[in-house]
Design an enzyme around this catalytic site. Structure first.
Site, mmCIF file in Angstrom:
data_model
loop_
_atom_site.group_PDB
_atom_site.id
_atom_site.type_symbol
_atom_site.label_atom_id
_atom_site.label_comp_id
_atom_site.label_asym_id
_atom_site.label_seq_id
_atom_site.Cartn_x
_atom_site.Cartn_y
_atom_site.Cartn_z
ATOM 1 N N ASP A 167 46.775 23.311 17.856
ATOM 2 C CA ASP A 167 47.222 24.697 17.799
ATOM 3 C C ASP A 167 46.134 25.595 17.204
ATOM 4 O O ASP A 167 45.388 25.172 16.319
ATOM 5 C CB ASP A 167 48.490 24.767 16.933
ATOM 6 N N GLU A 185 44.662 24.732 22.392
ATOM 7 C CA GLU A 185 45.186 26.088 22.589
ATOM 8 C C GLU A 185 44.091 27.035 22.098
ATOM 9 O O GLU A 185 44.005 27.338 20.911
ATOM 10 C CB GLU A 185 46.483 26.314 21.808
#
Length: 901
Positions: A411, A464
């Site tokens: 993330d 991401e």
């Protein structure tokens, strides 16, 4: 004896223990051999009496109280330390007995400590944390924690009344505190009591704990990870192929706490309850993977797991670590991969967590310009500190090894790469070169990815990353970061913005559709329609779509099909597959009641059909990362809101023609250029009636014509459904000229037979004329299949020298002199294919022979003239004037007739 005992007392060390400031308690507490016997010292805060119980003889020896705070000592006769237990009585007269925690050596090797100090002890989680073990046959738990700047660290828990004076830990040179505590068992809860410089004392959860209490409680829990028996061997053996870059990958993103809620009043299902339900549902819809929003322990539900406090612990919301292993096992047994969201970019400020862990900024930077995320109110890891890098790298490996994770999705990678991410001027510090690149984070990511792929080459690493940072999925030896896939955030933002527009206005935003193909091969992408797109007042995918409810559904079918046919792997957030109407809320279950409505059920069934089509067609996934896998037919029809393109494999017959109509207009007889001549069949239509669409489509196969369109020589005309994706398969045509002539020859043969017998149908008997006609027809069919007008023209273009022509004539004459008709035909066929010019004459002879054998058939070498038609009924005279053939041709003609007779 007491006088001798007194001489062994080190009062400064005793004071440090009593005041809980001792970081080498093993130097004074526990047993050691002296000249006068075995000295045993122990500290039992508040105890009034203590004794040593030797196991071998069962003898109990009273200990001397050397300090009223509870410090006791005794000298036992002998030169060998016996096996013993300590007995003490508290102020209320309660008796306790246990083995001496300071009688056991440390379990770290010098090599492990050196590796940890250099950030390369990748199995450090097997030592740091709390691990049930046996030492010298005694069961207990080995505790270890990294806190190099603390004055003292103690283990506290329900086994010692949370008293930090009782189990003070021993400090190693590496900054690790460790202690084996006999009698502590799996299930016991604990924390570390840390005394920082300046005297502040506080409790911290274990950074390496394998389990934790359910929030709002936050104590760590002792667990034994060595008992679960995995049953997913088959999946683990084949997952390298199942999730390889040439495999279909479609991911279902899930938040376990809100996918489904129990009906019995409980807040959450257990991992073991969710597993079969989710596996069955995902299998039904055809997804290949699930991606779990962070299951690592976190204190705040509203963070969705992205503010982690327990990196090595599955959250207790849904059960125990073994319960989560059961979940993973069940998914694998159903051939479903599991990707875990992982957050190495930042951590929360909760005081029981990693922040200021040992009284200093241990895991984070000291300078808030480097160590603070003003955007999220969290802290940033200090990637330049080896032990911090080791903590994170080992954690990624931990989930892959201990929980069989099939992939890690990292993330907020962009926030790691840029020092000024989410910050204003003056809120960040430039790197040593004056730039905004976080050089330490870059090195960390490369280090992590290299080790992870070395240990688990068949597992996925997904980033991401929301910027244009180059080579995120590039090879490490080519200055890349080494990820397998990158979320295509640009496509997600452009596409969802485009789809929000009413079809009338979409033409002005056509570039939002086509721009993704400009950079499609700069990285290996995963097309994500994730949770980020359906929260914070953005609305669900259903509510983003314009128009009436029927049009919203049509737009959704169009959107999901376009995602499926666009190059890249796929991801969709839960609930969007059946048209969840309300925005996602982590506190509520998905709106499963919508499946009682026909339209939502149709959408769900549509997704199952779409996945089946995706997985059945290699052109949609085999060359996702290669330019050869995609080709525009027409990407410029902005006024009509159309996109037309090809998806390919390296096999021509796998080619798919994709037509996307983003307008709500139906088009009849729309001409489309095609790459090859042949048949095109509609294989998939998102607007089919079965899915709730209009049913406009192309049920019949489309044969291409030689009509130029879209800069292609061949084209087809099709019906285009409104708001749809239609996909056509390609089939190679039969040999054109030969197949047409074959059909005509069959018709002529039938007519000849009817004429000879005087009636239609099969003749009553085989007359000599009928046999001759049949034989003649067969010979003609063979000849005309092998020699066509097109082949002759090709051969003429490739005429060689006069010498070559003479050689060809000689070869044909030899065949005529010595071979039967069939062999002559084969010789001519070979010469024509080789492009020999003299073979033209042979071809003409074959044509004339066919015409003579079949009076109703016209020669194919030139157009029929009136004179030829008139003379057709008359006997043919074999002269140069009447035939127009050379001597070679006439000789070949005579050969045919002789053979026939």
């Amino acid at each position: 004896m007491e006088e001798k005992l007194y001489d062994y007392m080190d009062w400064a060390e005793i004071e440090a223990v009593v005041y809980s400031e001792e970081n080498h308690p093993r130097d004074i507490l526990g047993p050691r051999v002296t000249e006068d016997g075995i000295l045993i010292q122990a500290f039992f805060p508040g105890a009034t009496r203590a004794a040593v119980h030797t196991i071998r003889d069962g003898k109990q020896t009273e200990m001397v109280c050397e300090d009223e705070a509870g410090f006791f000592a005794v000298l036992l006769p002998g030169k060998k330390i016996p096996s013993y237990t300590l007995i003490y009585w508290d102020g209320d007269g309660n008796q306790m007995e246990h083995y001496d925690a300071y009688a056991y050596p440390m379990q770290f090797t010098e090599q492990e400590q050196k590796q940890f100090e250099n950030g390369i002890c990748y199995s450090i989680y097997e030592k740091l944390g709390a691990h049930p073990v046996k030492i010298d046959g005694i069961s207990g738990v080995y505790f270890a924690v990294w806190a190099p700047n603390a004055i003292r660290v103690s283990v506290v828990g329900n086994f010692n009344n949370w008293d930090g004076r009782a189990y003070q830990m021993n400090l190693l040179e590496s900054g690790i505190y460790e202690l084996f505590i006999p009698g502590v068992r799996a299930g016991d809860i604990y924390k570390y009591e840390i005394k920082a410089k300046g005297g502040l004392t506080y409790l911290k959860s274990d950074p390496y704990a394998n389990a934790a209490q359910l929030r709002p409680n936050n104590a760590s829990v002792v667990v034994d990870l060595g008992k679960y028996a995995w049953q997913d061997e088959n999946w683990m053996k084949k997952r390298g192929v199942t999730q390889g870059d040439k495999a279909p990958i479609s991911v279902y993103e899930v938040h376990l706490g809100s996918w489904k809620k129990p009906d019995d009043g409980r807040e959450f299902y257990n991992y073991r309850e969710i597993a079969p339900m989710l596996a069955s549902y995902v299998k039904e819809l055809g997804y290949t993977h699930v991606e779990l929003m962070p299951v690592m322990e976190h204190p705040l539900d509203e963070s969705w797991g992205y503010q982690v406090t327990g990196y090595y612990a599955p959250t207790a919301r849904y059960g125990t670590p073994d319960d989560f292993r059961y979940f993973m096992d069940t998914m694998h047994q159903n051939d479903i991969g599991v990707i875990l969201d992982w957050v190495p970019a930042h951590f929360p400020r909760d005081t029981f967590g990693l922040s200021a862990f040992d009284g200093t900024c241990l895991y984070e930077h000291f300078d808030p310009r480097q160590g603070s995320h003003p955007h999220w109110g969290t802290l940033i890891y200090n990637y330049g500190r080896p032990e911090v890098k080791n903590f994170l790298i080992a954690n990624a490996l931990f989930w892959a090894k201990e929980y069989h994770a099939d992939g890690i999705r990292m993330d907020a990678v962009a926030s790691m790469l840029y020092l000024d991410y989410g910050k204003q001027d003056g809120e960040w510090v430039a790197n040593i070169y004056g730039g905004n690149e976080n050089l330490e984070a870059i090195e960390f990511l490369k280090h992590l990815n290299s080790i992870f792929k070395k240990e688990f080459p068949d597992a996925l690493l997904i980033a991401e990353e929301s910027t244009a940072w180059p080579k995120v999925t590039g090879e490490l030896d080519d200055e890349g970061l080494g990820f397998d896939y990158k979320w295509n955030m640009g496509w997600m933002n452009d596409f969802t913005e485009y789809m929000k527009n009413d079809p009338v206005y979409r033409g002005a935003h056509h570039d939002q559709l086509t721009f993704s193909m400009v950079y499609a091969y700069s990285e290996k992408f995963m097309l994500s329609l994730s949770h980020d797109e359906v929260v914070h007042l953005k609305g669900s995918m259903y509510t983003k779509m314009p128009g009436t409810p029927e049009q919203k559904m049509a737009n959704l079918r169009l959107a999901y099909a376009y995602q499926m046919v666009h190059p890249g792997k796929k991801l969709l957030f839960m609930g969007q597959e059946f048209g969840q109407e309300k925005e996602w809320n982590e506190k509520q279950s998905l709106s499963w009641e919508l499946l009682e409505d026909k339209e939502h059920l149709q959408l769900k069934n549509y997704m199952a059909a779409l996945h089946a089509f995706y997985k059945a067609n290699p052109a949609l996934y085999q060359l996702d990362e290669k330019p050869e896998g995609f080709e525009w037919i027409n990407g410029m029809e902005w006024e009509k809101n159309l996109l037309i393109f090809l998806r390919r494999t390296r096999k021509k017959e796998d080619t798919l023609l994709v037509v996307c109509n983003f307008s709500n207009v139906e088009y009849d007889d729309f001409r489309i250029g095609v790459p090859y001549p042949g048949k095109y069949k509609e294989m998939f239509n998102s607007d089919a009636e079965a899915y709730g669409g209009t049913g406009v489509g192309n049920p019949r196969v489309k044969m291409s014509k030689k009509t130029e369109c879209d800069e292609r020589k061949n084209s087809i005309t099709v019906k285009l459904a409104p708001l749809s994706v239609q996909v056509f398969s390609y089939t190679k045509p039969e040999t054109g000229a030969a197949s047409n002539k074959s059909a005509k020859a069959k018709t002529a043969a039938k007519a000849a037979a009817e004429k000879k017998t005087g009636k239609k149908g099969k003749p009553a008997g085989k007359t000599e004329e009928a046999v001759k006609a049949k034989k003649t027809t067969k010979t003609a069919q063979k000849a005309e299949k092998k020699v066509s007008e097109k082949t002759v023209k090709t051969a003429e273009k490739k005429q060689g020298t006069t010498t070559a022509t003479e050689k060809v004539e000689k070869a044909v004459k030899q065949a005529i002199d010595s071979k039967p008709v069939k062999t002559v035909e084969q010789t001519v066929d070979k010469l024509v294919k080789a492009g020999k010019s003299a073979a033209t004459e042979a071809a003409k002879a074959v044509e004339k022979y066919r015409a003579a054998a079949d009076p109703e058939k016209k020669p194919a070498t030139k157009p029929e003239t009136k004179s030829e038609a008139k003379s057709e009924a008359k006997p043919e005279t074999k002269t140069k004037k009447s035939t127009g053939m050379s001597e070679l041709g006439e000789e070949l003609q005579r050969k045919f007739e002789t053979e026939e007779r």
